[in-house]
Motif scaffolding. Structure first.
Motif, PDB file in Angstrom:
ATOM      1  N   GLU A 117       0.950  -1.149   0.009  1.00 59.59           N
ATOM      2  CA  GLU A 117       0.012  -0.001   0.065  1.00 59.59           C
ATOM      3  C   GLU A 117       0.880   1.261  -0.115  1.00 59.59           C
ATOM      4  O   GLU A 117       0.405   2.148  -0.751  1.00 59.59           O
ATOM      5  CB  GLU A 117      -0.885   0.025   1.180  1.00 59.59           C
ATOM      6  CG  GLU A 117      -1.769   1.235   1.499  1.00 59.59           C
ATOM      7  CD  GLU A 117      -2.434   1.319   2.686  1.00 59.59           C
ATOM      8  OE1 GLU A 117      -3.048   2.311   3.234  1.00 59.59           O
ATOM      9  OE2 GLU A 117      -2.501   0.089   3.294  1.00 59.59           O
ATOM     10  N   ILE A 118       1.916   1.079   0.832  1.00 56.60           N
ATOM     11  CA  ILE A 118       2.732   2.394   1.158  1.00 56.60           C
ATOM     12  C   ILE A 118       3.592   2.544  -0.357  1.00 56.60           C
ATOM     13  O   ILE A 118       3.746   3.605  -1.043  1.00 56.60           O
ATOM     14  CB  ILE A 118       3.934   2.205   2.125  1.00 56.60           C
ATOM     15  CG1 ILE A 118       2.964   2.172   3.229  1.00 56.60           C
ATOM     16  CG2 ILE A 118       4.761   3.598   2.245  1.00 56.60           C
ATOM     17  CD1 ILE A 118       3.797   2.086   4.554  1.00 56.60           C
ATOM     18  N   LEU A 119       4.186   1.361  -0.810  1.00 55.85           N
ATOM     19  CA  LEU A 119       4.901   1.576  -2.288  1.00 55.85           C
ATOM     20  C   LEU A 119       3.922   2.122  -3.350  1.00 55.85           C
ATOM     21  O   LEU A 119       4.259   2.896  -4.101  1.00 55.85           O
ATOM     22  CB  LEU A 119       5.106   0.099  -2.448  1.00 55.85           C
ATOM     23  CG  LEU A 119       6.133   0.147  -4.073  1.00 55.85           C
ATOM     24  CD1 LEU A 119       7.396   0.943  -3.684  1.00 55.85           C
ATOM     25  CD2 LEU A 119       6.483  -1.456  -4.217  1.00 55.85           C
ATOM     26  N   ARG A 120       2.689   1.514  -3.296  1.00 56.08           N
ATOM     27  CA  ARG A 120       1.709   2.174  -4.592  1.00 56.08           C
ATOM     28  C   ARG A 120       1.752   3.769  -4.101  1.00 56.08           C
ATOM     29  O   ARG A 120       1.661   4.441  -5.246  1.00 56.08           O
ATOM     30  CB  ARG A 120       0.319   1.491  -4.472  1.00 56.08           C
ATOM     31  CG  ARG A 120      -0.317   1.902  -5.291  1.00 56.08           C
ATOM     32  CD  ARG A 120      -2.033   1.165  -5.282  1.00 56.08           C
ATOM     33  NE  ARG A 120      -1.828  -0.343  -5.448  1.00 56.08           N
ATOM     34  CZ  ARG A 120      -1.907  -0.686  -6.763  1.00 56.08           C
ATOM     35  NH1 ARG A 120      -1.903   0.101  -7.625  1.00 56.08           N
ATOM     36  NH2 ARG A 120      -1.807  -1.929  -6.767  1.00 56.08           N
ATOM     37  N   ALA A 121       1.590   4.111  -3.091  1.00 50.66           N
ATOM     38  CA  ALA A 121       1.368   5.714  -2.874  1.00 50.66           C
ATOM     39  C   ALA A 121       2.798   6.124  -3.398  1.00 50.66           C
ATOM     40  O   ALA A 121       2.658   7.246  -3.886  1.00 50.66           O
ATOM     41  CB  ALA A 121       0.891   6.191  -1.579  1.00 50.66           C
ATOM     42  N   THR A 122       3.757   5.752  -2.905  1.00 49.04           N
ATOM     43  CA  THR A 122       4.977   6.428  -3.391  1.00 49.04           C
ATOM     44  C   THR A 122       5.336   6.310  -4.763  1.00 49.04           C
ATOM     45  O   THR A 122       5.593   7.350  -5.357  1.00 49.04           O
ATOM     46  CB  THR A 122       6.275   5.579  -2.534  1.00 49.04           C
ATOM     47  OG1 THR A 122       6.051   5.491  -1.264  1.00 49.04           O
ATOM     48  CG2 THR A 122       7.606   6.049  -3.066  1.00 49.04           C
ATOM     49  N   LEU A 123       4.969   5.454  -5.362  1.00 52.67           N
ATOM     50  CA  LEU A 123       5.316   5.315  -6.845  1.00 52.67           C
ATOM     51  C   LEU A 123       4.436   5.997  -7.697  1.00 52.67           C
ATOM     52  O   LEU A 123       4.669   6.802  -8.931  1.00 52.67           O
ATOM     53  CB  LEU A 123       4.932   3.821  -7.346  1.00 52.67           C
ATOM     54  CG  LEU A 123       5.842   2.897  -6.974  1.00 52.67           C
ATOM     55  CD1 LEU A 123       5.760   1.481  -7.769  1.00 52.67           C
ATOM     56  CD2 LEU A 123       7.375   3.140  -6.984  1.00 52.67           C
ATOM     57  N   LYS A 125       3.541   9.260  -6.743  1.00 51.35           N
ATOM     58  CA  LYS A 125       3.773  10.648  -6.486  1.00 51.35           C
ATOM     59  C   LYS A 125       4.359  11.093  -7.776  1.00 51.35           C
ATOM     60  O   LYS A 125       5.332  10.517  -8.460  1.00 51.35           O
ATOM     61  CB  LYS A 125       4.790  10.839  -5.337  1.00 51.35           C
ATOM     62  CG  LYS A 125       4.289  10.405  -4.083  1.00 51.35           C
ATOM     63  CD  LYS A 125       5.713  10.586  -2.986  1.00 51.35           C
ATOM     64  CE  LYS A 125       4.734  10.300  -1.658  1.00 51.35           C
ATOM     65  NZ  LYS A 125       5.819  10.643  -0.371  1.00 51.35           N
ATOM     66  N   ALA A 126       3.994  12.461  -8.068  1.00 51.15           N
ATOM     67  CA  ALA A 126       4.323  13.099  -9.551  1.00 51.15           C
ATOM     68  C   ALA A 126       6.070  13.225  -9.249  1.00 51.15           C
ATOM     69  O   ALA A 126       6.401  13.199 -10.783  1.00 51.15           O
ATOM     70  CB  ALA A 126       3.728  14.598  -9.495  1.00 51.15           C
ATOM     71  N   LYS A 127       6.504  13.337  -8.491  1.00 46.83           N
ATOM     72  CA  LYS A 127       8.058  13.547  -8.670  1.00 46.83           C
ATOM     73  C   LYS A 127       8.883  12.223  -8.579  1.00 46.83           C
ATOM     74  O   LYS A 127       9.958  12.402  -8.874  1.00 46.83           O
ATOM     75  CB  LYS A 127       8.497  14.325  -7.462  1.00 46.83           C
ATOM     76  CG  LYS A 127       8.114  15.865  -7.719  1.00 46.83           C
ATOM     77  CD  LYS A 127       8.489  16.889  -6.439  1.00 46.83           C
ATOM     78  CE  LYS A 127       8.143  18.164  -6.729  1.00 46.83           C
ATOM     79  NZ  LYS A 127       8.831  18.980  -5.507  1.00 46.83           N
TER      80      LYS A 127
END
Length: 365
Positions: A117-123, A125-127
């Motif tokens: 879940e955290i990895l998905r949110a990290t990937l 991100k626009a930057k």
């Protein structure tokens, strides 16, 4: 080795050494002299059970700037490793949490159920800019508790969905449980897998790596992955002088026979608390050759003529020196030539990356 210990706990790598800590923390009682006193009162201790604590970190990607490794980011779904490899260079990380790098490292584990879940949110991100994510850098992603938690599989599912490249390092044939995902990722040049084979002797492996897959199972996993089209690498790691180096040529030969085109070797490293743990392991299992082993280790890690247990320096810590190191390199090169294998550089594709959908959003493409 002057002292000889009887194995404290069968099926575990650490043998109960009183491991020094680097942070002024109290010594963990699981590694102290209390065990001898308790046995006089209560008899032998009961079998040490694995304990798993779930934690929910806010970040999951770890970044590094080391010049000695080929990746700059990694994901570790777990902390600690039940495989119990006595030589594991990651053991000292448990000391940061006031836990023993010895028995605690292989019995007091931490799982991160929200890693995907955290990895998905990290990937998303626009930057964010993709580069291969390494799995298996600080703890084995396919250690026994992965059978129940399946966190590694969930992370791979996110990476496949985002078309994000991944490298995996493991000592377990459990990696083949995710062959469906690995095959799909391989078709898009998104994955490469390295399996470490330390020896070909299951009895020795049971002492060195008590809860890792047997050598034959690891070789079979390499063959199965290669047959499925997954880029694979056989890592002879670590090479332990006078203990496992005798298997170097045979492992290379077996890899060649199985159609594994990429093979490499990594010398033993003994950072921080790993050195006293390994010394005690030698005193338990190989007391007659412990001094010889450590003398060779200290010679290949020497600096300015001064022998030492470990080389912590950038650029040299992965490159042993001296006559013994030269001998290992020569033997390895000759074995690869005879077996017709080399070391491949797997080029993974970052151009396919697409930020994953989050929060129930649908993809535009």
């Amino acid at each position: 080795m002057e002292r000889r210990f009887e194995p404290a706990i069968p099926g575990r790598g650490a043998q109960g050494a009183d491991v020094p800590t680097r942070f002024g923390l109290a010594t963990r009682e699981v590694d102290g002299d209390w065990r001898d006193h308790m046995e006089t009162l209560d008899g032998p201790p009961v079998k040490l059970r694995t304990q798993v604590t779930e934690e929910r970190p806010r970040t999951i990607l770890s970044f590094n700037q080391s010049p000695d490794i080929a990746f700059d980011r990694s994901v570790n779904a777990y902390r600690g490793c039940e495989h119990g490899c006595v030589y594991c260079f990651a053991r000292p990380t448990h000391a940061y949490h006031d836990l023993s790098p010895g028995l605690d490292f292989e019995t007091k584990l931490f799982a991160k159920p929200n890693a995907a879940e955290i990895l998905r949110a990290t990937l998303a991100k626009a930057k964010y800019r993709p580069r291969p994510i390494a799995m298996g850098t600080n703890t084995d992603p396919y250690q026994p508790i992965e059978r129940d938690y399946r966190i590694t599989r969930e992370v791979l599912e996110v990476c496949l969905d985002a078309r994000h490249p991944v490298t995996i390092t493991t000592k377990s044939d459990r990696v083949c449980d995710d062959l469906d995902l690995l095959r799909a990722m391989a078709e898009q040049r998104l994955v490469a897998v390295a399996i470490s084979v330390t020896s070909l002797d299951p009895r020795l492996s049971a002492k060195l790596e008590p809860r890792a897959a047997a050598p034959a199972k690891r070789l079979a996993a390499l063959a199965k992955l290669a047959e499925a089209g997954v880029p694979v690498h056989c890592s002879i790691a670590p090479v332990i002088p006078a203990i496992t180096d005798e298997f170097m040529e045979d492992i290379v030969q077996r890899a060649g026979q199985l159609g594994i085109g990429s093979v490499g070797w990594i010398p033993l490293r003994l950072p921080h608390e790993v050195a006293p743990l390994f010394r005690e392991w030698l005193s338990v299992h190989f007391p007659e050759r412990g001094d010889k082993v450590m003398n060779i280790v200290r010679s290949i890690r020497a600096k300015d003529g001064q022998a030492r247990d470990n080389d912590p320096d950038f650029f040299t810590r992965m490159k042993p020196t001296g006559v013994w190191a030269d001998l290992f390199r020569a033997r390895f090169r000759l074995a690869c030539k005879r077996a017709g294998v080399g070391k491949s550089k797997f080029e993974l594709d970052c151009t396919r990356f697409r930020p994953p959908a989050v929060g129930g959003q649908l993809r535009l493409l």
